[in-house]
Design a protein around this motif. Structure first.
Motif, PDB file in Angstrom:
ATOM      1  N   GLY A   1       0.636  -1.126   0.021  1.00 19.77           N
ATOM      2  CA  GLY A   1       0.156   0.060   0.021  1.00 19.77           C
ATOM      3  C   GLY A   1       0.667   1.252  -0.045  1.00 19.77           C
ATOM      4  O   GLY A   1       0.210   2.334   0.183  1.00 19.77           O
ATOM      5  N   VAL A   2       1.853   1.117  -0.154  1.00 23.70           N
ATOM      6  CA  VAL A   2       2.919   2.134  -0.370  1.00 23.70           C
ATOM      7  C   VAL A   2       3.256   2.796  -1.745  1.00 23.70           C
ATOM      8  O   VAL A   2       3.492   2.075  -2.487  1.00 23.70           O
ATOM      9  CB  VAL A   2       4.448   1.970   0.357  1.00 23.70           C
ATOM     10  CG1 VAL A   2       5.542   3.170   0.398  1.00 23.70           C
ATOM     11  CG2 VAL A   2       4.336   1.442   1.757  1.00 23.70           C
ATOM     12  N   VAL A   3       2.778   4.181  -1.981  1.00 24.35           N
ATOM     13  CA  VAL A   3       2.951   4.628  -3.116  1.00 24.35           C
ATOM     14  C   VAL A   3       4.339   5.466  -3.477  1.00 24.35           C
ATOM     15  O   VAL A   3       4.662   6.162  -2.573  1.00 24.35           O
ATOM     16  CB  VAL A   3       1.768   5.986  -3.577  1.00 24.35           C
ATOM     17  CG1 VAL A   3       1.762   6.401  -5.036  1.00 24.35           C
ATOM     18  CG2 VAL A   3       0.345   5.225  -3.123  1.00 24.35           C
ATOM     19  N   SER A   4       4.657   5.148  -4.870  1.00 22.52           N
ATOM     20  CA  SER A   4       6.062   5.720  -4.949  1.00 22.52           C
ATOM     21  C   SER A   4       6.121   6.044  -6.349  1.00 22.52           C
ATOM     22  O   SER A   4       5.360   5.413  -7.319  1.00 22.52           O
ATOM     23  CB  SER A   4       7.257   4.720  -4.417  1.00 22.52           C
ATOM     24  OG  SER A   4       7.106   3.589  -5.103  1.00 22.52           O
ATOM     25  N   GLY A   5       7.266   6.833  -6.950  1.00 24.04           N
ATOM     26  CA  GLY A   5       7.507   7.155  -8.205  1.00 24.04           C
ATOM     27  C   GLY A   5       9.079   7.141  -8.289  1.00 24.04           C
ATOM     28  O   GLY A   5       9.946   7.528  -7.375  1.00 24.04           O
TER      29      GLY A   5
END
Length: 404
Positions: A217-221
């Motif tokens: 559930g961790v959003v990253s780019g």
């Protein structure tokens, strides 16, 4: 003889093509929920593709020796990929369409009871279904090729948006805040920047990290440069430890993580701190180092030139000692500062008696002329110690050269 009969059946199907298309269209809409609402595939588009592909199959049945033109299924495959229609549903629609045609041919041969029609159709069954297989393969290959192109374009787009955040410069069509929104980074979360050495030229040292983080559930780019793999990671209050665990499990090279920050305008500063944290890890060691949230260390890291000058001015005599003596005194100073000025706690950390710690601190005072009981002297020693800790490799090399 069979060829003549098959050609006659194909002519019958061609004359009834509008009815067959409507029947196939109704069956597809009835049996596949995705096509009922016209999203993501408009109903007119679906009807047209069924028309084109049934016309293709009827023509191939009528002229089995003609060269196949797979333009129609290839175009459909590409279009469905761009529309975001799932491939299994796309292929199911084709199977329903072709089954509708086959059932109609069989039914017509049975109803007319023309001598030889049924036998001819049965003899041609293998060729007909081979045609449908070739058609499905053309759809699938075009769909997958288009999907790969879309994924590459999406990755390039995401990389450019991450670059906009890391540099603080807006892209042509997105400010840093808009870039974060397009990346899916929640605006109410805290952020960290991750910087990792690449294993080779532009080779990821955190392979699949965006997917691994997303599984929790961790959003990253992320952005890959020739020397670094860089990422901006959003964290809710309960995700920090999970994210660090994932990073540590994936890291195959030196990796630095910035302190948490809230304003996206601070992303360039966080990148500098992440790279500083990376530099504290010994070369060649696959370790994740988190930069301290201590404002003093952040200040020193932001002005490395002044940090070097301060360290040399305050701790110069210590840096000029032989390596073993230098390391002992600097480790003692670091342990003493990190443990709130407690000789007992520093002794436990260093596995020595508190009196040994006090002796080393007295020697440090004699060498530097700075007392650990004077607030200003303590500030200078702490700042100098931070500067050494943030660039240990550089100071070690410098000291060794000095000794020679």
């Amino acid at each position: 003889m069979n060829e003549t009969r098959i050609a006659g059946l194909a002519m019958w199907a061609r004359d009834r093509l509008p009815v067959l298309v409507d029947d196939a269209f109704a069956a597809v809409v009835d049996r596949i929920p995705m096509y009922r609402d016209g999203e993501p595939v408009p109903r007119t588009d679906l009807h047209e593709s069924i028309t084109q592909n049934l016309r293709f199959l009827v023509g191939a049945i009528a002229h089995p020796d003609a060269e196949l033109d797979l333009t129609a299924p290839q175009e459909t495959g590409r279009r469905r990929a761009h529309q975001g229609a799932p491939l299994p549903e796309v292929l199911q629609a084709y199977r329903i369409s072709f089954s509708t045609l086959w059932d109609a041919l069989v039914g017509h041969a049975h109803d007319t009871r023309e001598p030889g029609d049924a036998d001819a159709l049965l003899a041609a069954a293998s060729a007909i279904w081979q045609l449908t297989d070739e058609h499905a393969v053309a759809v699938t290959e075009a769909y997958r090729a288009a999907t790969a192109e879309l994924l590459l374009a999406q990755q390039q787009r995401r990389s450019a948006l991450v670059e906009a955040l890391l540099t603080g410069h807006p892209s042509i069509d997105a400010s840093p805040v808009e870039a974060a929104a397009l990346l899916g980074l929640p605006p109410d979360a805290q952020f960290v920047v991750v910087a990792a050495d690449t294993r080779g030229l532009a080779e990821e040292s955190l392979p699949g990290i965006e997917r691994h983080l997303a599984e929790h559930g961790v959003v990253s780019g992320w952005r890959l440069t020739p020397a670094l793999q860089l990422g901006v990671v959003s964290l809710r209050s309960d995700q920090r430890d999970i994210a660090l665990e994932v990073l540590r499990g994936a890291a195959s090279a030196r990796t630095g993580v910035s302190p948490e920050y809230r304003s996206l305008a601070d992303t360039p500063r966080a990148l500098h701190l992440a790279r500083t944290a990376l530099a504290t890890v010994p070369a060649g060691k696959a370790e994740v180092q988190v930069f301290s949230a201590n404002p003093l260390e952040a200040l020193v890291a932001r002005t490395p030139g002044e940090g070097h000058r301060l360290a040399r001015e305050v701790l110069g005599p210590v840096l000029d000692l032989p390596p073993d003596d230098r390391v002992v005194l600097l480790d003692t100073l670091g342990a003493y500062v990190e443990n709130g000025g407690s000789a007992e706690a520093a002794g436990k950390l260093l596995h020595c008696h508190p009196n040994t710690v006090r002796y080393r601190l007295r020697r440090l005072h004699e060498l530097t002329g700075r007392s650990l009981s004077d607030p200003m002297d303590i500030t200078e020693l702490t700042a100098a110690s931070s500067a050494l800790r943030l660039t240990p490799a550089a100071w070690s090399r410098g000291a060794e050269v000095k000794q020679q």
